[in-house]
Design a protein around this motif. Sequence first.
Motif, short mmCIF file in Angstrom:
data_model
loop_
_atom_site.label_atom_id
_atom_site.label_comp_id
_atom_site.label_asym_id
_atom_site.label_seq_id
_atom_site.Cartn_x
_atom_site.Cartn_y
_atom_site.Cartn_z
N ALA A 15 0.78 -1.29 0.09
CA ALA A 15 -0.14 -0.06 -0.08
C ALA A 15 0.84 1.29 0.05
O ALA A 15 0.63 2.45 -0.59
CB ALA A 15 -1.11 0.04 1.32
N SER A 58 -7.02 -2.39 -9.42
CA SER A 58 -7.92 -1.47 -8.76
C SER A 58 -8.80 -2.12 -7.81
O SER A 58 -8.92 -1.48 -6.76
CB SER A 58 -8.78 -0.84 -10.22
OG SER A 58 -7.77 -0.33 -10.96
N GLY A 61 -6.88 -2.97 -4.90
CA GLY A 61 -6.49 -1.54 -4.16
C GLY A 61 -7.50 -1.22 -3.34
O GLY A 61 -7.38 -0.45 -2.16
N CYS A 65 -6.00 -0.86 0.27
CA CYS A 65 -6.07 0.75 0.95
C CYS A 65 -7.09 0.63 1.91
O CYS A 65 -6.54 1.41 3.03
CB CYS A 65 -6.50 1.50 -0.20
SG CYS A 65 -5.15 1.63 -1.35
N TRP A 82 -0.85 3.20 -3.27
CA TRP A 82 -1.15 2.30 -4.21
C TRP A 82 -2.23 2.91 -5.42
O TRP A 82 -2.09 2.69 -6.41
CB TRP A 82 -1.88 1.24 -3.46
CG TRP A 82 -2.06 -0.04 -4.43
CD1 TRP A 82 -3.51 -0.23 -4.90
CD2 TRP A 82 -1.53 -0.87 -5.03
NE1 TRP A 82 -3.55 -1.41 -5.72
CE2 TRP A 82 -1.97 -1.63 -5.98
CE3 TRP A 82 -0.03 -1.40 -5.15
CZ2 TRP A 82 -1.72 -2.79 -6.72
CZ3 TRP A 82 0.43 -2.08 -5.82
CH2 TRP A 82 -0.52 -2.81 -6.72
N ASP A 83 -2.97 3.84 -4.70
CA ASP A 83 -4.14 4.48 -5.66
C ASP A 83 -3.22 5.35 -6.58
O ASP A 83 -3.78 5.45 -7.79
CB ASP A 83 -4.87 5.13 -4.91
CG ASP A 83 -4.25 6.41 -3.90
OD1 ASP A 83 -3.11 5.94 -3.44
OD2 ASP A 83 -4.98 7.38 -3.30
N VAL A 86 -2.02 3.05 -9.35
CA VAL A 86 -3.00 2.47 -10.15
C VAL A 86 -3.37 3.69 -11.36
O VAL A 86 -3.67 3.50 -12.52
CB VAL A 86 -4.16 1.98 -9.49
CG1 VAL A 86 -5.35 1.67 -10.44
CG2 VAL A 86 -3.80 0.63 -9.05
N MET A 134 -9.44 4.86 -3.43
CA MET A 134 -9.04 4.48 -4.99
C MET A 134 -9.68 5.37 -5.90
O MET A 134 -8.88 5.67 -6.78
CB MET A 134 -9.44 2.96 -4.98
CG MET A 134 -8.40 2.02 -4.42
SD MET A 134 -6.60 2.12 -4.96
CE MET A 134 -6.88 1.66 -6.73
#
Length: 163
Positions: A15, A58, A61, A65, A82-83, A86, A134
Amino acid sequence: MRTPQVWSNFWHFIAFGFGSGLAKKAPGTWGTLAGLAVLPLLYLLPLWAGITTIAFASLFGVWLCGRVAKDLGVHDHGGIVWDEMVGIWMTLILLPHTWIWWVLGFVLFRALDILKPWPISVLDRRLGGGLGIMLDDMLAGAIAATLLYILWQAELPFFNGLS
């Protein structure tokens, strides 16, 4: 808020963008750069597989997240990147694989992610959990991708030479 266990907890490590989210200044920017470092691996795949991988990343995530935010006791810890990873993949997957499109994509994605114009700001304010973390970055990536794809396809003299 608990301290992230980035070096001892696998989920925190992922993350936090393999540690890039630990940057004291601009962790989202560093997370986006970490996403760029992974992007060549996506380019090795056929386009359909790259898009499928991003879709899976996604969905993963949202869970990731949400879990790490819950572990840390905070809605959206700045180090969770992580967002951003992506989002930059979404921005660049359909564009030419050249450094200039990477720079344009990076700048536009970061601007949208930081400034959060409508409708990104609405998602950022109204959604919580992993989905909220996300979706605003995914929307920023989709908007950046759309705008840059239009520029690429418009065959304008300047942008046509960038392919």
